[in-house]
Design a protein around this motif. Structure first.
Motif, short mmCIF file in Angstrom:
data_model
loop_
_atom_site.label_atom_id
_atom_site.label_comp_id
_atom_site.label_asym_id
_atom_site.label_seq_id
_atom_site.Cartn_x
_atom_site.Cartn_y
_atom_site.Cartn_z
N ILE A 331 0.83 -1.20 0.00
CA ILE A 331 0.00 0.00 0.00
C ILE A 331 0.87 1.25 0.00
O ILE A 331 0.61 2.22 -0.73
N PHE A 332 1.93 1.24 0.81
CA PHE A 332 2.76 2.44 0.92
C PHE A 332 3.61 2.67 -0.32
O PHE A 332 4.10 3.78 -0.52
N THR A 333 3.80 1.64 -1.15
CA THR A 333 4.47 1.90 -2.42
C THR A 333 3.59 2.80 -3.31
O THR A 333 4.11 3.56 -4.13
N ILE A 334 2.26 2.69 -3.13
CA ILE A 334 1.35 3.60 -3.85
C ILE A 334 1.36 4.98 -3.21
O ILE A 334 1.54 6.00 -3.87
N LEU A 335 1.19 5.01 -1.88
CA LEU A 335 1.10 6.30 -1.20
C LEU A 335 2.40 7.09 -1.27
O LEU A 335 2.38 8.33 -1.15
N ASP A 336 3.52 6.40 -1.45
CA ASP A 336 4.81 7.09 -1.54
C ASP A 336 5.20 7.44 -2.97
O ASP A 336 6.23 8.08 -3.19
N ALA A 337 4.41 6.97 -3.93
CA ALA A 337 4.74 7.25 -5.33
C ALA A 337 4.70 8.76 -5.58
O ALA A 337 3.84 9.46 -5.07
N GLN A 338 5.66 9.22 -6.35
CA GLN A 338 5.75 10.64 -6.65
C GLN A 338 5.23 10.90 -8.07
O GLN A 338 5.65 10.24 -9.01
N SER A 339 4.35 11.85 -8.17
CA SER A 339 3.83 12.22 -9.48
C SER A 339 4.87 13.04 -10.23
O SER A 339 5.52 13.92 -9.66
N GLU A 340 5.04 12.72 -11.51
CA GLU A 340 5.98 13.49 -12.32
C GLU A 340 5.43 14.86 -12.67
O GLU A 340 6.17 15.76 -13.05
N VAL A 341 4.11 15.01 -12.55
CA VAL A 341 3.47 16.30 -12.83
C VAL A 341 2.86 16.81 -11.54
O VAL A 341 1.89 16.26 -11.03
N THR A 342 3.45 17.85 -10.98
CA THR A 342 2.96 18.45 -9.75
C THR A 342 3.00 19.97 -9.86
O THR A 342 3.70 20.53 -10.70
N ASP A 343 2.26 20.62 -8.99
CA ASP A 343 2.30 22.08 -8.94
C ASP A 343 3.63 22.53 -8.35
O ASP A 343 4.08 22.00 -7.32
N ALA A 344 4.25 23.50 -8.98
CA ALA A 344 5.47 24.09 -8.44
C ALA A 344 5.14 24.81 -7.13
O ALA A 344 4.01 25.27 -6.93
N PRO A 345 6.11 24.91 -6.20
CA PRO A 345 5.83 25.60 -4.93
C PRO A 345 5.30 27.01 -5.11
O PRO A 345 4.49 27.48 -4.32
N ASP A 346 5.77 27.69 -6.17
CA ASP A 346 5.33 29.06 -6.40
C ASP A 346 4.33 29.16 -7.55
O ASP A 346 4.16 30.22 -8.16
N ALA A 347 3.64 28.06 -7.85
CA ALA A 347 2.68 28.05 -8.96
C ALA A 347 1.53 29.00 -8.66
O ALA A 347 1.07 29.12 -7.52
N VAL A 348 1.07 29.66 -9.70
CA VAL A 348 -0.06 30.59 -9.56
C VAL A 348 -1.25 30.04 -10.33
O VAL A 348 -1.10 29.21 -11.23
N ALA A 349 -2.42 30.52 -9.98
CA ALA A 349 -3.63 30.11 -10.71
C ALA A 349 -3.63 30.82 -12.06
O ALA A 349 -3.40 32.02 -12.15
N LEU A 350 -3.88 30.04 -13.10
CA LEU A 350 -3.92 30.62 -14.44
C LEU A 350 -5.18 31.46 -14.58
O LEU A 350 -6.29 30.94 -14.43
N PRO A 351 -5.06 32.75 -14.88
CA PRO A 351 -6.25 33.58 -15.04
C PRO A 351 -7.01 33.19 -16.30
O PRO A 351 -6.50 32.42 -17.12
#
Length: 595
Positions: A331-351
């Protein structure tokens, strides 16, 4: 039609930063108890109370035998029996609440883990799902979670309760007769060793068995999904044989597991029974010599049963803990999986966007293998219709996938209205993009729910308007319950063209600024395609649209046709321009597009 995308619900799970050993797997599973700590604390308090009653009951039996039966006092016998009955009833009531609250906690943990798994699977990028097996994920989400549920419920409770009972019982035995108490403990270390050895052998077997169960589930899931293909190619016998091989592997592991249990559990019972025989023999001699009363011997053997029973039950609990530990790792191999597509720490909402799309020296490869796009450059102005053509593997679908960040580029940039798509939140980007995938995906719900999927506060009139625009309204009305008709799993009750038109209606209802159509009209007949093209021409006005073209009618409606070859734009222009100057386009036209 106003844009109304549902707000994504964030996952409540935060994985602890620990290792992946057996102990850490169990420890991480127990972290899910924090949410239910008050009920769990009550459960363990009740377990202590039950243990105290278990200590009182043998003493009551001793009193009944010595003061009632041996002395022939009917009054003491009657009142003692009533007291014993009262203790038993109260203990039973407490046991009821103990079991009930334990299930409340364990079922709550299972609920949270399933939600955490679903949240994680929903957040992982396409690259994870491209490699994961559905059967494996199903097994982890169902059978593995059930093992964790048992661990956080009855297994840990029983370990706590039995350990406490062993301590209380040993103290009571010492107070009654220290010599017999010490003798009764001589074989306990042997019981613990057998139980420990049992767990060491059983755990890796459990992990292999659960893995094989997932493999078998995968084969079954693939055969159910591809039942038509199996029958069309008359491969029933071959697929039955393939499933039988996986089932045989599972059976062999299960048989080995049963053999290990059959070897160790009777041995635990034998050693426990041997302890009882020794105590009865020595205690009987002491009774005959009048140094021990009969009531004390009866109480002593009762205590001994309470002392040995928990160790014998380790034969059940240890395998359960071992299987839960193996399940936890999976189960934790799923929960620990890292997505290759994530929001950047400073990502902004696209207007709100106009819809300008630009690819700048974009290169991309799937899983670091063959490069699909090679420093590709293209630009789509606001409201332009871009038709993508090229041989299989030329990068058409990849371009469609990179705009909404289903994957991230290997190098270069994809910009929307000047924003690098990696600098804005994924949700705000995808909220403004409408997509019709090459493989139409519908859910086992009504037609209305499928069209309005991902949107809230959508009126029936808006759903019908979108269906009409996609040329789906007429055939929907002919269905048994109209828009309330259930389409079945993956829309199996609908034809390919009907599914595609519902998918188009779903994209149009979203009212996107960018429209991505991946082979959107490949499954409809010529007449239906003509009607859809008319609707698309009207609805794409003012919207930037990318269409993977398979028919000449699609190419003719495009403002710009991009011909892809080896991950680059080999030619660009209108149909009339390309037919004159591009040999590659002419080849595609005469081979695939000409009507």
């Amino acid at each position: 039609m106003a844009q109304r995308a549902k707000k994504a619900q964030p996952s409540s799970y935060h994985a602890p930063k620990v290792g992946e050993s057996e102990q850490s797997s169990i420890w991480r599973s127990l972290q899910f108890l924090k949410k239910y700590r008050h009920i769990a604390a009550s459960v363990y308090v009740l377990a202590i109370v039950v243990n105290l009653f278990s200590i009182l009951i043998p003493q009551t039996i001793r009193w009944i035998v010595d003061a009632g039966i041996i002395q022939g006092d009917m009054t003491i016998l009657a009142w003692s029996l009533l007291g014993l009955l009262g203790l038993t009833v109260v203990k039973g009531v407490i046991d009821f609440f103990l079991g009930r609250w334990t299930e409340v906690v364990s079922q709550g943990v299972a609920y949270d883990i399933r939600n955490a798994i679903y949240d994680k699977l929903s957040s992982l990028s396409f690259s994870y799902h491209d490699q994961a097996q559905t059967g494996q994920l199903l097994a982890r989400s169902i059978s593995d979670v059930e093992r964790i549920r048992f661990l956080t419920g009855r297994a840990i409770l029983r370990l706590f309760q039995h350990t406490g009972l062993m301590v209380f019982t040993f103290v009571a035995l010492l107070l009654m007769n220290a010599q017999l108490a010490i003798l009764s403990m001589l074989l306990i270390p042997l019981l613990f060793y057998i139980a420990y050895r049992f767990g060491r052998i059983y755990r890796p077997l459990s992990l292999d068995l659960q893995h094989q169960l997932a493999e078998m589930t995968t084969v079954l899931e693939q055969n159910l999904r591809g039942a038509k293909i199996v029958k069309a190619f008359a491969q029933e016998d071959a697929e039955i044989e393939r499933f039988d091989r996986q089932n045989s592997k599972w059976f062999a592991l299960a048989r080995k597991q049963v053999i290990v249990s059959a070897q160790h559990i009777p041995l635990l019972d034998f050693v426990a029974s041997l302890s009882t025989v020794i105590i009865i023999w020595l205690g009987g001699r002491l009774v005959i010599e009048n140094t021990l009363t009969l009531g004390e011997l009866v109480a002593f053997t009762t205590y001994l049963g309470q002392l040995i029973a928990p160790v014998r039950r380790l034969g059940v609990i240890i395998p359960a803990v071992a299987m839960a530990s193996a399940a936890g790792e999976r189960i934790f191999t799923i929960l620990d999986a890292q997505s290759e597509v994530t929001d950047a720490p400073d990502a902004v909402a696209l207007p709100p966007i106009a819809g300008r799309v630009r690819f700048e020296n974009v290169s991309f490869s799937y899983f670091n293998q063959r490069q699909v796009l090679d420093k590709l450059n293209l630009e789509a102005e606001v409201g332009e219709v871009i038709a993508l053509l090229g041989a299989t593997g030329s990068g058409k679908s990849t371009i469609i996938n990179l705009i909404p960040r289903f994957y991230d580029v290997s190098s270069g940039r994809v910009r929307v209205d000047g924003y690098d798509v990696r600098d804005v939140t994924v949700k705000s980007l995808r909220d403004q993009i409408g997509i019709v995938l090459q493989e139409t995906v519908l859910f086992a719900a009504s037609v209305r729910e499928n069209i309005a999927f991902g949107l809230e506060d959508v009126s029936d009139a808006e759903v019908i308007e979108a269906a009409k625009a996609a040329q789906a309204h007429d055939f929907i009305l002919e269905m048994p319950e109209g828009y309330d008709t259930e389409v079945g799993e993956r829309g199996l009750t609908l034809s390919g063209g009907q599914k595609q038109r519902i998918a188009i209606a779903r994209a149009l209802l979203k009212d996107p600024r960018i429209l991505l159509l991946d082979d959107a009209t490949s499954s409809v007949d010529t007449e239906t395609e003509r009607l859809i093209q008319i609707a698309l021409e009207r609805l794409m006005e003012g919207r930037t649209s990318f269409i993977i073209a398979q028919r000449l009618s699609t190419v003719r409606m495009a403002d710009k046709v991009l011909v892809l070859q080896d991950g680059r734009v080999a030619a660009a222009g209108t149909h009339d321009e390309l037919i004159q100057k591009s040999g590659l386009y002419a080849e595609i036209y005469y081979r695939n597009l000409r009507e």
